[in-house]
Design an enzyme around this catalytic site. Structure first.
Site, PDB file in Angstrom:
ATOM      1  N   GLY A  71       0.821  -1.210   0.000  1.00 33.43           N
ATOM      2  CA  GLY A  71       0.000   0.000   0.000  1.00 33.43           C
ATOM      3  C   GLY A  71       0.856   1.262   0.000  1.00 33.43           C
ATOM      4  O   GLY A  71       2.088   1.203  -0.009  1.00 33.43           O
ATOM      5  N   TYR A 113     -16.346   2.500   7.525  1.00 33.66           N
ATOM      6  CA  TYR A 113     -14.879   2.532   7.625  1.00 33.66           C
ATOM      7  C   TYR A 113     -14.449   3.124   8.972  1.00 33.66           C
ATOM      8  O   TYR A 113     -13.605   2.554   9.676  1.00 33.66           O
ATOM      9  CB  TYR A 113     -14.326   3.366   6.464  1.00 33.66           C
ATOM     10  N   ALA A 164      -4.853  -2.160   5.778  1.00 32.52           N
ATOM     11  CA  ALA A 164      -6.197  -1.737   6.182  1.00 32.52           C
ATOM     12  C   ALA A 164      -7.155  -1.890   5.014  1.00 32.52           C
ATOM     13  O   ALA A 164      -6.737  -1.875   3.846  1.00 32.52           O
ATOM     14  CB  ALA A 164      -6.182  -0.270   6.630  1.00 32.52           C
ATOM     15  N   TYR A 165      -8.403  -2.047   5.355  1.00 27.32           N
ATOM     16  CA  TYR A 165      -9.480  -1.979   4.360  1.00 27.32           C
ATOM     17  C   TYR A 165      -9.779  -0.495   4.203  1.00 27.32           C
ATOM     18  O   TYR A 165     -10.457   0.096   5.042  1.00 27.32           O
ATOM     19  CB  TYR A 165     -10.690  -2.750   4.884  1.00 27.32           C
ATOM     20  N   THR A 166      -9.227   0.117   3.146  1.00 25.69           N
ATOM     21  CA  THR A 166      -9.307   1.575   3.013  1.00 25.69           C
ATOM     22  C   THR A 166     -10.341   2.046   1.992  1.00 25.69           C
ATOM     23  O   THR A 166     -10.447   3.242   1.745  1.00 25.69           O
ATOM     24  CB  THR A 166      -7.925   2.147   2.613  1.00 25.69           C
ATOM     25  N   LEU A 213       1.358   3.609   2.335  1.00 27.40           N
ATOM     26  CA  LEU A 213       2.196   3.733   3.524  1.00 27.40           C
ATOM     27  C   LEU A 213       3.194   2.584   3.611  1.00 27.40           C
ATOM     28  O   LEU A 213       4.361   2.797   3.957  1.00 27.40           O
ATOM     29  CB  LEU A 213       1.299   3.767   4.776  1.00 27.40           C
ATOM     30  N   LYS A 247     -12.366   1.236  11.946  1.00 24.72           N
ATOM     31  CA  LYS A 247     -11.053   1.716  12.382  1.00 24.72           C
ATOM     32  C   LYS A 247     -11.068   2.036  13.881  1.00 24.72           C
ATOM     33  O   LYS A 247     -10.076   1.779  14.580  1.00 24.72           O
ATOM     34  CB  LYS A 247     -10.637   2.950  11.573  1.00 24.72           C
ATOM     35  N   ASP A 277      -2.760 -12.157   4.740  1.00 22.93           N
ATOM     36  CA  ASP A 277      -4.111 -11.605   4.632  1.00 22.93           C
ATOM     37  C   ASP A 277      -4.676 -11.455   6.047  1.00 22.93           C
ATOM     38  O   ASP A 277      -4.824 -12.442   6.773  1.00 22.93           O
ATOM     39  CB  ASP A 277      -4.982 -12.550   3.803  1.00 22.93           C
TER      40      ASP A 277
HETATM   41  N1  NAP Z   1      -5.298   6.892   2.593  1.00 17.35           N
HETATM   42  C1  NAP Z   1      -5.740   7.796   3.459  1.00 17.35           C
HETATM   43  O1  NAP Z   1      -6.152   8.901   3.081  1.00 17.35           O
HETATM   44  C2  NAP Z   1      -5.729   7.504   4.926  1.00 17.35           C
HETATM   45  C3  NAP Z   1      -6.231   8.469   5.807  1.00 17.35           C
HETATM   46  C4  NAP Z   1      -6.226   8.206   7.171  1.00 17.35           C
HETATM   47  C5  NAP Z   1      -5.717   7.018   7.649  1.00 17.35           C
HETATM   48  N2  NAP Z   1      -5.256   6.091   6.780  1.00 17.35           N
HETATM   49  C6  NAP Z   1      -4.746   4.843   7.320  1.00 17.35           C
HETATM   50  O2  NAP Z   1      -3.389   4.745   6.952  1.00 17.35           O
HETATM   51  C7  NAP Z   1      -3.030   3.376   6.823  1.00 17.35           C
HETATM   52  C8  NAP Z   1      -2.344   3.146   5.488  1.00 17.35           C
HETATM   53  O3  NAP Z   1      -3.277   3.447   4.463  1.00 17.35           O
HETATM   54  P1  NAP Z   1      -2.794   3.642   2.949  1.00 17.35           P
HETATM   55  O4  NAP Z   1      -3.137   5.021   2.571  1.00 17.35           O
HETATM   56  O5  NAP Z   1      -1.417   3.160   2.775  1.00 17.35           O
HETATM   57  O6  NAP Z   1      -3.835   2.672   2.243  1.00 17.35           O
HETATM   58  P2  NAP Z   1      -3.653   1.694   0.997  1.00 17.35           P
HETATM   59  O7  NAP Z   1      -2.726   2.300   0.006  1.00 17.35           O
HETATM   60  O8  NAP Z   1      -5.029   1.319   0.591  1.00 17.35           O
HETATM   61  O9  NAP Z   1      -2.912   0.460   1.626  1.00 17.35           O
HETATM   62  C9  NAP Z   1      -3.586  -0.478   2.427  1.00 17.35           C
HETATM   63  C10 NAP Z   1      -2.956  -1.806   2.172  1.00 17.35           C
HETATM   64  O10 NAP Z   1      -3.644  -2.774   2.961  1.00 17.35           O
HETATM   65  C11 NAP Z   1      -3.825  -3.904   2.155  1.00 17.35           C
HETATM   66  N3  NAP Z   1      -4.934  -4.735   2.590  1.00 17.35           N
HETATM   67  C12 NAP Z   1      -6.264  -4.588   2.351  1.00 17.35           C
HETATM   68  N4  NAP Z   1      -6.942  -5.629   2.846  1.00 17.35           N
HETATM   69  C13 NAP Z   1      -6.025  -6.446   3.413  1.00 17.35           C
HETATM   70  C14 NAP Z   1      -6.094  -7.697   4.066  1.00 17.35           C
HETATM   71  N5  NAP Z   1      -7.243  -8.326   4.222  1.00 17.35           N
HETATM   72  N6  NAP Z   1      -4.942  -8.241   4.514  1.00 17.35           N
HETATM   73  C15 NAP Z   1      -3.760  -7.626   4.328  1.00 17.35           C
HETATM   74  N7  NAP Z   1      -3.629  -6.461   3.700  1.00 17.35           N
HETATM   75  C16 NAP Z   1      -4.747  -5.874   3.255  1.00 17.35           C
HETATM   76  C17 NAP Z   1      -4.057  -3.393   0.761  1.00 17.35           C
HETATM   77  O11 NAP Z   1      -3.785  -4.428  -0.158  1.00 17.35           O
HETATM   78  P3  NAP Z   1      -4.347  -4.333  -1.660  1.00 17.35           P
HETATM   79  O12 NAP Z   1      -3.538  -3.269  -2.314  1.00 17.35           O
HETATM   80  O13 NAP Z   1      -4.114  -5.688  -2.186  1.00 17.35           O
HETATM   81  O14 NAP Z   1      -5.798  -3.965  -1.526  1.00 17.35           O
HETATM   82  C18 NAP Z   1      -3.061  -2.259   0.708  1.00 17.35           C
HETATM   83  O15 NAP Z   1      -1.796  -2.716   0.264  1.00 17.35           O
HETATM   84  C19 NAP Z   1      -4.321   2.586   7.034  1.00 17.35           C
HETATM   85  O16 NAP Z   1      -4.391   2.167   8.370  1.00 17.35           O
HETATM   86  C20 NAP Z   1      -5.404   3.609   6.764  1.00 17.35           C
HETATM   87  O17 NAP Z   1      -6.601   3.287   7.448  1.00 17.35           O
HETATM   88  C21 NAP Z   1      -5.237   6.303   5.424  1.00 17.35           C
END
Ligand code: NAP
Length: 300
Positions: free
Chosen positions: A16, A139, A75-77, A18, A143, A43
């Site tokens: 992902g 979501y 995360a399930y984002t 991050l 969280k 997973d």
């Molecule tokens: N993006 C934002 O704006 C935002 C804002 C606030 C907080 N956050 C938090 O920041 C953290 C990082 O988010 P990010 O922006 O890096 O999101 P991201 O790019 O969507 O990355 C999330 C990763 O989690 C993986 N994932 C989803 N379901 C999974 C499962 N069942 N088992 C294992 N891995 C799984 C995804 O895999 P796939 O690629 O295969 O789906 C993806 O690689 C998360 O905790 C998120 O809630 C994000």
């Protein structure tokens, strides 16, 4: 457990935004004991597998004299999809962080990431960690459940809420705006949601710093300052050499999504700096860094 031999790092969700930037930061810091697992390799919906992988990894790390530190970037984002798939989101975002915390209890440290979506977005001043969560989306509820699952274990863990994350890779608002800049004469973007755009690279560096500290509990970490999505889009255009006037404002009412977006998402990072951690840079300077990395920065 001995920490004499340095740290063993485990990154979940390594594919992902991050996750990838955590890998980059640890590589920059010449960390030599990094295990990075993508969803295909770990997973988080599979409790038995998650527990077994983390337990085995943590024990092996401790046997090598390393301090096990798990950075949970998985995360399930998919905020809108979660409205119709809350059970899966709850497993990944709500239950799995608790399994990670339980497996690490007494043997290692957990750095878990949460979100501004735990708040209802009705505030007009930055949310502190003492403010009451009141999520309005599936979501956000899942969280919040994850935060509570980690806190319930109450061991060596820190939960860091962040917001509006983008990166030079992956699917995010900044990259979408760069694409639309090339595809359309004008783009219309909501101007009534306020938050702090946060470069995943800065967040990753902050999380690694927090991991190396002894801070526990709940913290907020975003880039400094705040804007609206419209304001961010205009800066993306301006900094990449396009006319920002091509970005037009609209309202959330005219841009309905399945999951309601918080109107106000600014997080107060006072606890972060009070813990001795470096404040993340201002959002505009970090946006320029990201655009430079993408090779599209047109201003200095
Ligand atoms: N993006 C934002 O704006 C935002 C804002 C606030 C907080 N956050 C938090 O920041 C953290 C990082 O988010 P990010 O922006 O890096 O999101 P991201 O790019 O969507 O990355 C999330 C990763 O989690 C993986 N994932 C989803 N379901 C999974 C499962 N069942 N088992 C294992 N891995 C799984 C995804 O895999 P796939 O690629 O295969 O789906 C993806 O690689 C998360 O905790 C998120 O809630 C994000």
């Amino acid at each position: 457990m001995s920490a004499d031999g340095g740290t063993a790092w485990l990154i979940t969700g390594a594919g992902g935004q991050l996750g990838r930037d955590l890998r980059a930061v640890l590589a920059e810091q010449a960390e030599d004991d990094v295990t990075a697992l993508r969803r295909a390799e770990l997973d988080l919906t599979d409790q038995a597998h998650v527990r077994s992988v983390v337990r085995t990894w943590a024990r092996a790390a401790a046997d090598r004299g390393r301090r096990p530190v798990l950075l949970n970037a998985a995360a399930y984002t998919a905020v809108d999809a979660a409205e119709d798939d809350e059970d899966t989101a709850l497993l990944v975002n709500g239950a799995a962080p608790g399994w990670l915390a339980e497996e690490l209890a007494g043997v290692g440290r957990l750095v878990h990431v949460s979100t501004d979506y735990v708040f209802d977005g009705t505030s007009t001043v930055p949310y502190t960690t003492a403010d009451r969560p009141a999520p309005r989306t599936a979501y956000g509820r899942t969280k919040l459940a994850g935060e509570r699952a980690v806190a319930a274990v109450g061991d060596d863990a820190v939960v860091v809420r962040t917001a509006w994350v983008y990166a030079a890779h992956g699917s995010n608002f900044v990259r979408t705006m760069l694409r639309l800049r090339d595809e359309r004469p004008e783009v219309t973007v909501v101007d009534d949601q306020t938050g702090s755009p946060t470069w995943a690279r800065d967040l990753a560096a902050g999380l690694v710093e927090a991991a190396a500290s002894d801070v526990r509990g709940l913290l907020h970490a975003t880039n400094g300052g705040a804007t609206t999505w419209f304001g961010l889009a205009r800066r993306v255009f301006e900094y990449s050499g396009a006319d920002p006037e091509r970005v037009r404002p609209t309202t959330s009412a005219d841009f309905r999504r399945p999951a309601e977006r918080p109107a106000y998402s600014v997080l107060d990072g006072a606890g972060w700096t009070a813990a001795g951690l470096d404040a993340l840079p201002d959002w505009e300077s970090s946006l320029r860094c990201c655009l430079r990395e993408l090779g599209v920065l047109a201003v200095s």
